[in-house]
Design an enzyme around this catalytic site. Sequence first.
Site, PDB file in Angstrom:
ATOM      1  N   GLU A  72     -78.471  24.559  76.668  1.00 63.74           N
ATOM      2  CA  GLU A  72     -79.402  25.661  76.353  1.00 63.74           C
ATOM      3  C   GLU A  72     -78.692  27.014  76.293  1.00 63.74           C
ATOM      4  O   GLU A  72     -79.343  28.057  76.303  1.00 63.74           O
ATOM      5  CB  GLU A  72     -80.578  25.728  77.345  1.00 63.74           C
ATOM      6  CG  GLU A  72     -81.482  24.525  77.333  1.00 63.74           C
ATOM      7  CD  GLU A  72     -81.042  23.470  78.358  1.00 63.74           C
ATOM      8  OE1 GLU A  72     -80.299  23.813  79.279  1.00 63.74           O
ATOM      9  OE2 GLU A  72     -81.441  22.304  78.208  1.00 63.74           O
ATOM     10  N   HIS A 131     -73.952  19.446  88.364  1.00 62.37           N
ATOM     11  CA  HIS A 131     -75.017  19.957  87.508  1.00 62.37           C
ATOM     12  C   HIS A 131     -75.570  21.251  88.080  1.00 62.37           C
ATOM     13  O   HIS A 131     -75.988  21.298  89.234  1.00 62.37           O
ATOM     14  CB  HIS A 131     -76.145  18.920  87.389  1.00 62.37           C
ATOM     15  CG  HIS A 131     -77.235  19.355  86.449  1.00 62.37           C
ATOM     16  ND1 HIS A 131     -78.568  19.290  86.752  1.00 62.37           N
ATOM     17  CD2 HIS A 131     -77.174  19.891  85.206  1.00 62.37           C
ATOM     18  CE1 HIS A 131     -79.282  19.747  85.730  1.00 62.37           C
ATOM     19  NE2 HIS A 131     -78.463  20.120  84.784  1.00 62.37           N
ATOM     20  N   HIS A 132     -75.519  22.296  87.283  1.00 62.40           N
ATOM     21  CA  HIS A 132     -76.079  23.597  87.662  1.00 62.40           C
ATOM     22  C   HIS A 132     -77.174  23.967  86.675  1.00 62.40           C
ATOM     23  O   HIS A 132     -76.917  24.601  85.653  1.00 62.40           O
ATOM     24  CB  HIS A 132     -75.003  24.689  87.613  1.00 62.40           C
ATOM     25  CG  HIS A 132     -73.977  24.611  88.701  1.00 62.40           C
ATOM     26  ND1 HIS A 132     -72.809  25.323  88.663  1.00 62.40           N
ATOM     27  CD2 HIS A 132     -73.956  23.925  89.862  1.00 62.40           C
ATOM     28  CE1 HIS A 132     -72.105  25.066  89.762  1.00 62.40           C
ATOM     29  NE2 HIS A 132     -72.762  24.217  90.496  1.00 62.40           N
ATOM     30  N   GLU A 133     -78.383  23.589  86.972  1.00 62.14           N
ATOM     31  CA  GLU A 133     -79.505  24.088  86.182  1.00 62.14           C
ATOM     32  C   GLU A 133     -79.836  25.479  86.718  1.00 62.14           C
ATOM     33  O   GLU A 133     -79.989  25.655  87.924  1.00 62.14           O
ATOM     34  CB  GLU A 133     -80.706  23.158  86.293  1.00 62.14           C
ATOM     35  CG  GLU A 133     -81.971  23.680  85.613  1.00 62.14           C
ATOM     36  CD  GLU A 133     -81.767  24.001  84.132  1.00 62.14           C
ATOM     37  OE1 GLU A 133     -81.222  23.144  83.412  1.00 62.14           O
ATOM     38  OE2 GLU A 133     -82.122  25.112  83.697  1.00 62.14           O
ATOM     39  N   GLU A 186     -82.071  13.755  74.319  1.00 61.66           N
ATOM     40  CA  GLU A 186     -83.240  13.897  75.188  1.00 61.66           C
ATOM     41  C   GLU A 186     -84.547  13.939  74.394  1.00 61.66           C
ATOM     42  O   GLU A 186     -85.578  13.466  74.865  1.00 61.66           O
ATOM     43  CB  GLU A 186     -83.107  15.128  76.076  1.00 61.66           C
ATOM     44  CG  GLU A 186     -83.052  16.441  75.309  1.00 61.66           C
ATOM     45  CD  GLU A 186     -82.865  17.664  76.219  1.00 61.66           C
ATOM     46  OE1 GLU A 186     -82.696  17.493  77.436  1.00 61.66           O
ATOM     47  OE2 GLU A 186     -82.879  18.788  75.688  1.00 61.66           O
TER      48      GLU A 186
END
Lengths: 714, 714
Positions: A494, A423-425, A518
């Site tokens: 996003e 996961h790369h936010e 979500e």
Amino acid sequence: MNKLRNLLRAVPARRGLLLLCCLVWSTARAEDIQSPNKQLTLSVVLQEGGVPTYSLTYKGKTVLKPGKLGLELKDAPSLTSGFAQTSAQRRSFDESWQPVWGEVKTIRNHYNELAVTLTQAQTNRTMLVRFRLYDDGLGFRYEFPRQPKLDYFVVKEEKTQFALNGDHKAFWLPGDYDTQEYSTVTSNLSEVRGRMKAAVTPNASQTTFSATGLQTPLMLKRSQDGLYINIHEAALIDYSAMHLELDDKNFVLESHLTPDAHGDKGLLQTPCLSPWRTVIVSDKAADILESKLVLNLNEPTKFKDTSWIKPVKYVGVWWEMITGKSTWSYTNQENIKLDSIDYRKVKPNGTHGANTAHVKAYIDFAAKHGLDAVLVEGWNTGWEDWFGKHKDYVFDFVTPYPDFDVQELQRYAQSKNVKIIMHHETSGSVRNYERHLDSAFQFMNKYGYTAVKTGYVGDIVPLGHHHYDQWVNNHYQYVLEKAAEHKIMVNGHEAVRPTGLARTYPNLIGNEAARGTEYEAFGGSNADHTTILPFTRLIGGPMDYTPGIFQTRISTFNPQNTSFVHSTLARQLALYVTMYSPLQMAADMIEHYNEHLDAFQFIEDVAVDWDDTDVLEAEPGDYITIARKAKGKSSWFVGSTCDEQGRTSTINLNFLDPGKKYVATIYADKKDAHYEKNPQAYQIRKVSVTSKSKLAQYCAPGGGYAISIVEAGR
Amino acid sequence: MNKLRNLLRAVPARRGLLLLCCLVWSTARAEDIQSPNKQLTLSVVLQEGGVPTYSLTYKGKTVLKPGKLGLELKDAPSLTSGFAQTSAQRRSFDESWQPVWGEVKTIRNHYNELAVTLTQAQTNRTMLVRFRLYDDGLGFRYEFPRQPKLDYFVVKEEKTQFALNGDHKAFWLPGDYDTQEYSTVTSNLSEVRGRMKAAVTPNASQTTFSATGLQTPLMLKRSQDGLYINIHEAALIDYSAMHLELDDKNFVLESHLTPDAHGDKGLLQTPCLSPWRTVIVSDKAADILESKLVLNLNEPTKFKDTSWIKPVKYVGVWWEMITGKSTWSYTNQENIKLDSIDYRKVKPNGTHGANTAHVKAYIDFAAKHGLDAVLVEGWNTGWEDWFGKHKDYVFDFVTPYPDFDVQELQRYAQSKNVKIIMHHETSGSVRNYERHLDSAFQFMNKYGYTAVKTGYVGDIVPLGHHHYDQWVNNHYQYVLEKAAEHKIMVNGHEAVRPTGLARTYPNLIGNEAARGTEYEAFGGSNADHTTILPFTRLIGGPMDYTPGIFQTRISTFNPQNTSFVHSTLARQLALYVTMYSPLQMAADMIEHYNEHLDAFQFIEDVAVDWDDTDVLEAEPGDYITIARKAKGKSSWFVGSTCDEQGRTSTINLNFLDPGKKYVATIYADKKDAHYEKNPQAYQIRKVSVTSKSKLAQYCAPGGGYAISIVEAGR
């Protein structure tokens, strides 16, 4: 003429049939082409003043009235009028191709093409509009050849019109440069203006631009004759994303591009192309869902080796954070700086989800139930203070929290034949992500991660840029291509809405780009939400919708959160079929699955890659029922989702192989099920079926059903 | 009190003397400190309404009247008033340190410090202003401690005033967010407004902001008493560069920061610091040139190994392109795209400077004359179409033109013990450079390049950003730090003006950030230009001015270019001493040097690193004469530059070791020399000298002289 014929014969079709016809006129005139099945007719006319227009009919009825074409440029004369047509090229094309993953095994790409060359005498500039007319709709794009008088130019606005034939029913989202995470509004176009304010709900980053601005894919249904029209774009590369500005007096939609921080809508250098503008048309809603027009308009992949790209079914340490049960962050420290915080000296908050033991439990569950992978969010440092501050250096993407043992988890996952999804936010800080991209992907390669979920929550940093402007779209593209170099699959959240790019870059296995599950934890989505998304967001490509929530009442495990999932449990299963994606999450917490292992069996069984797809019934906003045949297998899976009304779905199993016997396991709502009042009331039954079987199946309000159909004796 | 004394004794000085004194007042009051030699006095007063102010005197005379301090924030109350003083900390500091390279062997860092903590009761926010008073001037900065009510904030404007005591003579450049490459205007401050328009000459990227906006370093001379004042900043990191907005009625200068594309002037997160604002003061002009205040206010380097950082004397394939004799580009193709052009298929233009044979000739020359390196510009693909188009993917920094043989040149240069200096022109496209930075530096490491000249010609891409805003300053810093990881030295052109950062990052061996010699080929610079630059631009750090043009009449080799160098040949030699830099180019073409090898002997001999420096005479705009002692040697070099008037320079050689005998070789203008009419009229003579010698040396208009002084018998 013989010479021309020989020439045409000598032109080889790449993998299909190519017919080329080139004629040059000295004066402007109307050009028509028809779709291969002749149901669609496109007409291109240069109107007075050299204004290029196009119109479209379907079965003799007007779909689009003459709409203008062209672009306004910055500090240069417009490319909207003063044109003469200098040539029109026609060709037909017909080939079939195999997607790396998809809803069907083989896709036919069959169109008639008209390429009109327009020359502006006064400025000595040339622009070409290439139209491709399919049986399922129209695609067209602008092409700017290399030429002395048009080398570099800046787009002030694209002025492409979609001139509808009156007021239509629309399934729409407010146009926004930064988010698509709105609830769909269903209304006539004439009602958009009045309902816009209410439609713009709060988001972490949002920039609306007009009281009548709309997003694509825009799904329309014509009141008078029930015609379905879908408007979107394909192959969005090195260009800004298109919105639609509605003229609600004349019902003309006009392109509205996303501006960058400088207010520009595109910096282009010839030779270059716009994305395709797409119009899918049918009098059957199911055809819209089955259309492959957007994919077909994208280029074939140039990847030579695609063996590393694999559909993925996964669980994750995620819903527990979304619902507020655990945290992404390891401490409750506020205002941290990555380069100075020493986590060994800060008190842990005791609620950190991504700890080694907890992740191991998810790995165990995935291994036990044959799932491919476990997504883990909140594994890396920085989550205490990551959001909404326009922080530049917000994550480094390689440093785990002290309680997340990367090496041990790699060993453990590998021993269980399970992958961990990275996961790369980015928190929207795109420069920071690019700066760390190489090391982040090297880290993934080193520790055996083959897929990454990226996130762009909040405003783009540097400020002024938008999630969908050309500069930022180029960032997503850069990440996608860099990932491919590292044999990494990308699931972008996003990020800009997909436009079929997965044909060219099949490592783009998912996107969010809409209101996903979500939001069921953030107040909820409408019960008809999943009867609309396949007609809107999914037209561009698969969505990581994250279905599979069994415990739909969040307050049962987090009393602070009174949101609930607007779906029955049975419908949660149906979504694995109706919401096509090669990347499917079983999004609930494993303790909830363990309470309903009988229902979970469907998730365990359902395929994520398909040889065939049959849309059995569909009406946007009301219901969708789809049957899909598992890749390389004889088994089928059916999913049905309906709106808040409930209904009985009547389907015909004639998609099954004639003569074969199957066992169908039906996961359905009980009679008293209800998305709000009684969501977990499901029943499972097994029945023998053949291709002659029919099924009438009750769907509760906000409900649905799922069926697995396995050849008898297998 | 005993306890306090013991406490103070227990505080260890890092490498010097530390005295700490902490007192807390409950009410606001004036705070004074004096410089170590007591000639400067700083007074800090909270004026009515809690407005912090400071003033400065020198030898009892007012230098700065009370000037306000503080910042305006975006979407938050200002930090400019409503303050109470909650504490004042004083300490003295005295240490000496050795720069990795520099004008002197040892630098003394000796100051008295006052740190005033200001608290805004209404908002519960705290700001600290730290003042350091040196014998040569004042430095102060804002410090924002970590605190609940001030975590992230956006600077709308910094409101720091420098309240001059009347109208002063100023050596000024127009304030500009994108360029410093203007001719200096010498005028009273009251005349700035009237002369601004003429001062703003065209540049590849320029954004002026006010009719009275000025750049730093700003050099001032007070008419009434001849006091010299220099205003600049030190340690510009993660902040936008400061300009000065002149109130020309009251002669108050106020800080004006560079905005980013969003209009913001700084996104900050506590704890954080502003750069130091610096005021160097003396009644001797020479003291301004000898001041080490800006360097001292920067942090010591954290580099453990600095052995790879070495001063460099170099020639280059450069002036021939600047003057139009040869080209950076290999073809004359227009409108190219890096990813599609095939140079093997494009006709070469035959004027490409960076070809293997030509570069070898430069390597031969460098080897023969003991120079360290050869700069080669235009070696990489893309130069046909690189400028002014806001092109994103403009260079890749690793692909040579077909006629530039990287491997062969590495082998050849290495065999001659010569380095090749890398050139990375970015065309302002900072994201593109960052994307290629790792591969570009790996390429340099692989092929033995140890230094890079970077360039930022044209507007910053993405558009809207400025060369000196925080986001772009962070880019330069990123490049500098990445370069250090690769043991690469950086010489940044068109980047932000230096602020002494080379103390902390000694691999920053040069910057342009002013009007360099290249402008002599673009119409010329004023003959007094080099009598001003050391007082302005060089206060922040060394400049890659690229002196050494022997053939000052460009038309002799390019008839199309009628520009000429506004300097005599002898003065070109002097610049190696007067324009301090650890990176010195012999900028002319080698064929011109071969015509004057007697004069070139000075360039061959002159040092680029120094043990000592003595400013013998100086007056900004008129003349500068400096003597420097070569690093680790007994020899000295003297340079003198004068304005368009010419003069006789009278100097005393008492900087030499008493009792020793030296031979001085004097390279001087002939009597009839003149920067325009007779620039190459020089004479060379040798004389014996001792520390008792005096010299009266004629300098022609736009002329000067250079002397090498070697111990007799060495």
